[in-house]
Design a protein around this motif. Structure first.
Motif, PDB file in Angstrom:
ATOM      1  N   ALA A  77       0.830  -1.205   0.000  1.00 19.66           N
ATOM      2  CA  ALA A  77       0.000   0.000   0.000  1.00 19.66           C
ATOM      3  C   ALA A  77       0.863   1.252   0.000  1.00 19.66           C
ATOM      4  N   MET A  78       1.906   1.287   0.831  1.00 17.03           N
ATOM      5  CA  MET A  78       2.723   2.489   0.918  1.00 17.03           C
ATOM      6  C   MET A  78       3.567   2.703  -0.337  1.00 17.03           C
ATOM      7  N   LEU A  79       4.079   1.631  -0.925  1.00 12.32           N
ATOM      8  CA  LEU A  79       4.825   1.791  -2.171  1.00 12.32           C
ATOM      9  C   LEU A  79       3.894   2.174  -3.317  1.00 12.32           C
ATOM     10  N   GLY A  80       2.595   1.889  -3.150  1.00  9.53           N
ATOM     11  CA  GLY A  80       1.628   2.300  -4.165  1.00  9.53           C
ATOM     12  C   GLY A  80       1.523   3.804  -4.306  1.00  9.53           C
ATOM     13  N   PHE A  81       1.974   4.571  -3.281  1.00  9.70           N
ATOM     14  CA  PHE A  81       2.035   6.021  -3.422  1.00  9.70           C
ATOM     15  C   PHE A  81       3.063   6.418  -4.473  1.00  9.70           C
ATOM     16  N   ALA A 170      -5.894  -0.378 -13.691  1.00  5.85           N
ATOM     17  CA  ALA A 170      -5.662  -1.822 -13.789  1.00  5.85           C
ATOM     18  C   ALA A 170      -4.192  -2.145 -13.573  1.00  5.85           C
ATOM     19  N   GLY A 171      -3.294  -1.268 -14.059  1.00  9.43           N
ATOM     20  CA  GLY A 171      -1.874  -1.474 -13.839  1.00  9.43           C
ATOM     21  C   GLY A 171      -1.491  -1.385 -12.384  1.00  9.43           C
ATOM     22  N   SER A 172      -2.224  -0.579 -11.616  1.00 12.71           N
ATOM     23  CA  SER A 172      -1.920  -0.419 -10.198  1.00 12.71           C
ATOM     24  C   SER A 172      -2.542  -1.512  -9.351  1.00 12.71           C
ATOM     25  N   PHE A 173      -3.746  -1.961  -9.728  1.00  9.34           N
ATOM     26  CA  PHE A 173      -4.481  -2.916  -8.906  1.00  9.34           C
ATOM     27  C   PHE A 173      -4.394  -4.352  -9.413  1.00  9.34           C
ATOM     28  N   GLY A 174      -3.927  -4.546 -10.648  1.00 13.45           N
ATOM     29  CA  GLY A 174      -3.822  -5.903 -11.180  1.00 13.45           C
ATOM     30  C   GLY A 174      -5.116  -6.452 -11.714  1.00 13.45           C
ATOM     31  N   ASN A 175      -6.200  -5.681 -11.668  1.00  9.55           N
ATOM     32  CA  ASN A 175      -7.463  -6.106 -12.264  1.00  9.55           C
ATOM     33  C   ASN A 175      -8.161  -4.872 -12.823  1.00  9.55           C
ATOM     34  N   ARG A 176      -8.957  -5.072 -13.839  1.00  8.93           N
ATOM     35  CA  ARG A 176      -9.601  -3.943 -14.502  1.00  8.93           C
ATOM     36  C   ARG A 176     -10.740  -3.411 -13.646  1.00  8.93           C
ATOM     37  N   PRO A 177     -10.788  -2.091 -13.435  1.00  8.59           N
ATOM     38  CA  PRO A 177     -11.850  -1.515 -12.606  1.00  8.59           C
ATOM     39  C   PRO A 177     -13.221  -1.660 -13.257  1.00  8.59           C
ATOM     40  N   THR A 178     -14.245  -1.493 -12.460  1.00  4.63           N
ATOM     41  CA  THR A 178     -15.598  -1.407 -12.992  1.00  4.63           C
ATOM     42  C   THR A 178     -15.879   0.042 -13.370  1.00  4.63           C
ATOM     43  N   TYR A 179     -16.765   0.234 -14.346  1.00  5.20           N
ATOM     44  CA  TYR A 179     -17.147   1.587 -14.756  1.00  5.20           C
ATOM     45  C   TYR A 179     -18.652   1.622 -14.953  1.00  5.20           C
ATOM     46  N   ARG A 180     -19.304   2.509 -14.207  1.00  2.00           N
ATOM     47  CA  ARG A 180     -20.760   2.694 -14.343  1.00  2.00           C
ATOM     48  C   ARG A 180     -20.996   3.931 -15.199  1.00  2.00           C
ATOM     49  N   GLU A 181     -21.400   3.679 -16.433  1.00  2.41           N
ATOM     50  CA  GLU A 181     -21.522   4.773 -17.396  1.00  2.41           C
ATOM     51  C   GLU A 181     -22.593   5.773 -16.997  1.00  2.41           C
ATOM     52  N   GLU A 182     -23.704   5.276 -16.412  1.00  2.00           N
ATOM     53  CA  GLU A 182     -24.785   6.189 -16.058  1.00  2.00           C
ATOM     54  C   GLU A 182     -24.373   7.161 -14.962  1.00  2.00           C
ATOM     55  N   ALA A 183     -23.476   6.737 -14.084  1.00  2.00           N
ATOM     56  CA  ALA A 183     -23.009   7.604 -13.002  1.00  2.00           C
ATOM     57  C   ALA A 183     -21.663   8.243 -13.317  1.00  2.00           C
TER      58      ALA A 183
END
Length: 328
Positions: A77-81, A170-183
């Protein structure tokens, strides 16, 4: 993106753990507890495996695994900064006054970020990963891409298009984020995104969550981003050092070390950039601090430190409605 900060020497004694000599000249202290400390062995470029050494007073820390895993989650987590992409941690475990190597292991994508023993005598890989570290324009860039500006939070910058932001997160978390187009909201998580403390649930060390909000229109761009993450024990000093390394000296700093008062818990608040609005305070109503472009708040509860970072486009933030505010 740059390398993992500036290396410096340390000489620390923690319950019989001594750090000295030429090897320490390349080390950077990252975590320190009464019976354990963690150092980054040497400076490496973002996208390369990061070698760390965990020095413990007793070898039992490496035998049960639970505390080691919490430590690894906190280091990640800290190196993620500092880097959007951490492909792998190469872990050396040392115990006792003589710093005997008792553990070698790895944690990364291949292990789902669980610390995996590779034996006390194994030699960790020092090779580099192929490709780039996934910079802000590594994917989806082009002449029609929106301007990307300002500081980077978990690999994401304001002004990114939806595809750019999804790829960077996705590069930071290793998985593709979700995206809610309506919001017009994206979300990426590791562990969980519910950082509330209540009677039957609380965040756990290693939890990490990123949310971003995009403008309306045919070519949405990222205008607000928030990152929340939890690390074991009171890590405000380490978090403050990493944030200042990454974003520079803050324009406003507030710290309370005792529980109680307006915040209710020990906390650290840092803010950077011009004041966006003197009519609206920061996202933390109890603070006498005006809203700024980049804000960070680290609060200690239940032997955890939960840190939140918010980055917001001045043009949008000043006129924003509550709908634009991220939940954490």
């Amino acid at each position: 993106m740059g390398a993992l900060g500036t290396a410096f020497g340390i000489a620390v004694a923690v319950v019989g753990i001594a750090v000295a000599g030429s090897a320490a000249a390349q080390e950077r202290l990252l975590v320190q507890h009464p019976d354990m400390l963690v150092v980054v062995d040497r400076e490496v470029a973002c996208g390369q495996p990061v070698p760390i050494t965990v020095r413990a007073a007793e070898p039992a820390l490496f035998e049960t695994g639970d505390r080691l895993q919490r430590t690894v989650d906190g280091v990640r987590a800290m190196l993620g900064f500092e880097c959007a992409r951490l492909p792998r941690l190469e872990i050396t475990g040392e115990a006792g006054r003589d710093q005997q190597v008792v553990y070698r292991g790895v944690a990364g994508d291949e292990t789902n970020w669980l610390a995996e023993r590779r034996g006390p005598a194994a030699t960790g890989s020092t090779g580099t990963t192929s490709g780039s570290a996934g910079g802000p324009l590594a994917s989806g860039s082009g002449s029609s891409a929106p301007a990307v500006t300002g500081p980077e939070v978990a690999g994401v910058r304001l002004g990114m298009s939806v595809e750019q932001a999804l790829d960077a997160a996705a590069g930071s978390f290793g998985n593709r984020p979700t995206y809610r187009e309506e919001a017009r909201v994206m979300q990426a998580m590791s562990g969980g995104c519910d950082f509330r403390f209540d009677a039957d649930r609380a965040p756990e060390p290693g939890w990490r969550c990123l949310e971003g909000v995009f403008t309306e229109g045919g070519s949405p761009r990222l205008h607000t981003v928030g990152l929340a993450q939890a690390v074991d024990q009171d890590q405000r000093d380490a978090i403050e050092a990493r944030l200042i390394e990454r974003y520079g000296p803050p324009d406003r700093s507030i710290r309370r070390d005792e529980a109680g008062g307006d915040g209710g818990h020990p906390f650290l608040y840092l803010a950077w950039g011009d004041v966006l609005s003197r009519d609206r305070g920061s996202r933390l109503g109890f603070l006498d601090a005006p809203l700024r472009k980049l804000e960070a708040y680290a609060e200690v509860r239940n032997n955890l430190t939960v840190v939140n970072i918010w980055n917001q486009d001045p043009a949008v933030a000043v006129a924003a409605t509550p709908d634009y505010r991220l939940k954490f």
